[in-house]
Design an enzyme around this catalytic site. Structure first.
Site, PDB file in Angstrom:
ATOM      1  N   THR A 193      22.485  -9.163   6.619  1.00 23.34           N
ATOM      2  CA  THR A 193      21.151  -9.540   7.077  1.00 23.34           C
ATOM      3  C   THR A 193      20.156  -8.591   6.450  1.00 23.34           C
ATOM      4  O   THR A 193      20.429  -7.403   6.286  1.00 23.34           O
ATOM      5  CB  THR A 193      20.999  -9.410   8.597  1.00 23.34           C
ATOM      6  N   GLU A 340      23.949 -12.375  13.481  1.00 28.55           N
ATOM      7  CA  GLU A 340      24.753 -11.633  14.436  1.00 28.55           C
ATOM      8  C   GLU A 340      25.393 -12.524  15.498  1.00 28.55           C
ATOM      9  O   GLU A 340      26.271 -12.087  16.238  1.00 28.55           O
ATOM     10  CB  GLU A 340      23.882 -10.574  15.141  1.00 28.55           C
ATOM     11  N   LYS A 450       3.594  -5.069  26.144  1.00 39.37           N
ATOM     12  CA  LYS A 450       4.025  -4.809  27.517  1.00 39.37           C
ATOM     13  C   LYS A 450       2.857  -4.166  28.254  1.00 39.37           C
ATOM     14  O   LYS A 450       2.533  -3.003  28.025  1.00 39.37           O
ATOM     15  CB  LYS A 450       5.235  -3.874  27.546  1.00 39.37           C
ATOM     16  N   TRP A 455       4.983  -9.035  30.152  1.00 44.83           N
ATOM     17  CA  TRP A 455       5.139  -9.161  28.715  1.00 44.83           C
ATOM     18  C   TRP A 455       4.176 -10.235  28.230  1.00 44.83           C
ATOM     19  O   TRP A 455       4.195 -11.354  28.736  1.00 44.83           O
ATOM     20  CB  TRP A 455       6.577  -9.568  28.358  1.00 44.83           C
TER      21      TRP A 455
END
Lengths: 553, 553
Positions: A193, A340, A450, A455
């Protein structure tokens, strides 16, 4: 408690019982039994059966063995989507070796880095990529042997000692190869990646992971009553390069189910559309850019795209592109995953009631990130790893468990630990979840703000600011704030001659907050709305928020 | 060879990485995420959601824990097909305990034997079966606790100390139970096969086996384009008792895919047909006897059976029954497997070209034993374990490898070794295989006649003899022969007043041999064609060939 001679919770196996390991070779068994005459074609120019494919896998293994490939070796492949790649998907892992699918789109320097990091000792390379290799020749530390694959194009001159041409080497070999059993946790594949920072990271896939990904993803794809599905009469053509995350696991599924497989070589819109027609392709997957290319080419030359099921991944499927594809008769829907994660974690297949809800709802659902697939535990959690409410509004990070997530990066223990902090794989994608399990990504975690315990999606605020007349583009980042942790800061580029002030931006956003579309915490203070001449971009054209954060630290 | 620090063929996992074991509990995760509101109903009388099902699984686990059930315990269930059984399918294995699904159709003596052999310590028993238990009470060695399940029927008086009534016990418990992870090879279930000879043999299923069976069988069932398939909008109702081989793995598939599940209790044709209609059941599985019952009842009362997909197993689906079911709109097809095989090894789903080949070919293919499913290596081999030609004629034994075959019988090491001789599971079914992978069983191996190096199906010769006018029934067995190993011997019962002699029988069979429909070795000598008054039968009405062989030894 009573006494027992042997623990009753484990099963006593007969000495001769076969302890069936989950190995890539077993994905072939059923097709050879029931669909041995099924076709595999490379661009319609070369054509053979599954039975012949099996013999060629044996020949390739013998060819590689003659070059010293053994269990534990790593064989790198640099090729377009060819029958050779499909043969490599099987032969190399089936030998107990690792297939390294080299990303041919990254820089020569990065290719050198990944070849060295993976300790690739044998290379199968399309002659078109020889010049790239030539450029990094001095840096390659482990490559011992190079097999060149050539489609009858003149071979470029090269300073490498070539072990042979793929076709000549393979076709001269015996067909029988004794593929032994081994531990199902043996590494089968590695792929790198390329994040925005640092060196590429190697993601490994074991045989067990590949087999379980194949079974779980096939189940999901085949299970809808109608639409957004795969079935045994489909004709499969990859349009995500086969070097990329083992092309989303689809070639293994296609082989297991005995589908006709069409390998298109290098992606050229005309070739793809020609093959769609002549080979009657019905199932593919690609990134939005490729879909747009196909739609454009089809519009230009009046191609028929109907009867094509297409999974879109890599980046978000936009409603307008989705609608355009649907209008062309493409059954298009989004998929979610990353290197992943194996990759498939979620698919935007319809919930039972969506199909009849009309075109707008259909488009909206097809473009969502997706619904998790069986065996995948997909949670959306806050910083304390508590699940956020499934109300379609509360934001959190997507964390995962599934039987095919990478257990860690190759030789990167710190990155591996960070990936798995707390026993869940951290995707760094911030999302909301609906009561019926649809997930929608709203931001990357490093870009989310945040503030006041909430959030806030930077992308969401940007989209609202961009609605304002006169705004060319905007970027929203989080800046440190003593009281609130972080506060949003908006940078706005105006169109020529446009006039707009911070109060107007605030008023617009506060209107959305009043309508409960965003949190009030998402509205920056007037002094944090600033107008700039330009917004810095990364090399691939994305807003460089990392740089912006540094600048406003 | 170069040196490496760590073996390159295994993947290094982060310390925090979750090593995902394949456990029954994970089959629930996705449904709870995307179909928490899906329905489960017991006879249409009781109805709850998957979310409630999950809570009740927690409650059942707490109830069992309060009675001392721990990892390694064995909990036996004696019930009809109820929501309780489905809860037990999950709660018991998820605790690390073993669910023992008791065959309630075998004799009380055999039930006592199996309860002792499995060392069942807790029993969940439908009150209807209390009298059976009462009769064997003195023989039960391990049963500590008995939970009685009652559908509001008056509880029979019993001398057992009852731990509680299922519903009262479960509903009073807390819903949260910490289902821990453990080794995926832990025993999840045990079921006893009753062969024609000897004691019942315990077949164990591990969590890994159940999960892999669920994935592979779901993939197979969902994968056809149309027909003979399962999909996410199906409504599932078992009509194979849930004690039997975990009801062919289908309840686990239904839960994993989030299907509506209808549990019919005791099988009564009227109830089944009523539920089919009121609950809109679309997918079931049963033995031929039950299918015949349903067809008869439907014909009597003009029920609509259309839109019902039905897998038939247990014994062969006859062409006439298949045709009758098709005429009623049932999408019927055969499945193959046995307790030892998980069970699904093959399904008679169409090859791509069959669907359009007409009704006769459709019936013929639906009634075949089937085609192997993915991950299953199904071979038809001779006595030396060589594959016989796939010509639809050469006979051999079906031997198997798959990820969900039992590794051995419980506490029966010799039988386990015999089952796995040579590393393949021996089914003792003799079959032929076609080039496109269809398998057709022709006999049981103990009944097949090995003569002159060929295998001759006793059933095939019997069928040909039965064609002769005047034959009531026939039995063909192998008798020892010095030159040929074995030779067929035919026993024939004539109809009253019929006349037939050995030469006429031989002439008829030789005609079939000339037409290449059977081997010439299959034709018994005249002195081995004998006429008898009756043929001995076993308790279940099958020809007792074991007795015949002893008699003619």
């Amino acid at each position: 408690m009573r006494e027992t001679e042997t623990p009753d919770h484990l099963i006593t196996a007969a000495a001769s019982a076969y302890a069936y390991p989950l190995l890539v070779k077993q994905l072939l068994v059923n097709s050879l039994s029931v669909r041995a005459d099924q076709e595999i074609t490379y661009r319609g120019e070369l054509r053979y059966t599954f039975a012949a494919f099996h013999r060629r896998v044996g020949q390739l293994a013998n060819a590689l063995a003659s070059l010293g490939v053994r269990a534990g070796s790593t064989v790198a492949v640099m090729d377009w989507d060819t029958h050779r790649y499909l043969e490599s998907y099987f032969a190399i892992p089936m030998m107990g070796a690792t297939i390294f699918t080299v990303n041919v789109r990254i820089s020569a320097q990065q290719i050198a880095y990944t070849l060295n990091d993976a300790r690739a000792d044998v290379l199968i390379v399309n002659s078109e990529f020889l010049p790239v290799l030539e450029a990094i020749r001095g840096e390659l530390k482990h490559v011992r042997e190079v097999i060149v694959a050539s489609d009858d194009t003149p071979m470029p001159s090269t300073s490498f000692a070539i072990a042979g041409e793929y076709e000549q080497l393979v076709s001269s070999m015996p067909e029988d190869f004794a593929f032994e059993d081994f531990d199902e946790n043996t590494r089968a594949a590695i792929f790198y990646t390329t994040g925005t920072t640092g060196d590429p990271k190697g993601v490994c896939y074991s045989h067990r992971q590949i087999v379980l990904h194949t079974l779980a993803t096939a189940t999901t794809l085949c299970s809808p009553r109608t639409g957004q599905r795969l079935h045994r009469d489909d004709v499969y053509m990859p349009i995500t390069p086969m070097f990329h995350v083992l092309a989303w696991g689809m070639p293994y599924i296609a082989v297991m189910l005995g589908l006709k497989i069409v390998l298109p070589g290098r992606y050229q819109p005309d070739t793809l559309l020609h093959l769609k027609k002549t080979e009657r392709v019905t199932f593919s997957h690609c990134v939005p850019t490729i879909l747009q290319m196909l739609l454009d080419a089809a519009a230009r030359d009046a191609h028929d795209l109907s009867g094509w099921t297409m999974i879109i991944g890599g980046s978000a499927l936009s409603p307008s592109m989705c609608r355009a594809a649907l209008e062309q008769g493409i059954d298009v829907f989004a998929g979610y995953g990353m290197s992943e994660t194996g990759p498939v974690a979620a698919l935007s297949q319809f919930a039972p009631d969506v199909a009849t809800a009309g075109i707008d709802e259909s488009v909206r659902k097809r473009c969502m990130t997706g619904r998790p697939v069986p065996m995948v535990e997909l949670r959306v959690v806050d910083a304390q790893m508590n699940d956020v409410p499934r109300d379609g509004r509360a934001q959190g990070e997507i964390v995962l468990r599934s039987p095919y997530l990478t257990p860690g990066y190759h030789n990167k223990p710190e990155a591996s630990e960070a990936l798995w902090e707390g026993g869940y794989l951290h995707t760094q994608d911030v999302a909301v979840m609906t009561p019926d399990g649809y997930v929608q990504i709203v931001d990357r975690i490093k870009d989310v703000i945040k503030t006041g315990g909430e959030w806030v999606s930077s992308i969401e605020i940007e989209a609202l600011i961009n609605e304002l007349h006169g705004v060319e583009e905007s970027a929203v980042i989080g800046v440190q704030d003593e009281r609130w942790g972080e506060r949003p800061k908006a940078l706005i580029v105006l169109r020529p001659h446009a006039t707009l002030d911070a109060q107007a931006v605030r008023a617009h956003l506060l209107g959305h907050a009043d309508a409960k579309r965003i949190s009030r915490y998402a509205v920056p203070e007037a002094e944090r709305v600033i107008f700039v001449a330009a917004i810095p971009k990364t090399s691939v054209g994305k807003i460089d928020k990392k740089l912006l954060r540094q600048r406003f630290e």
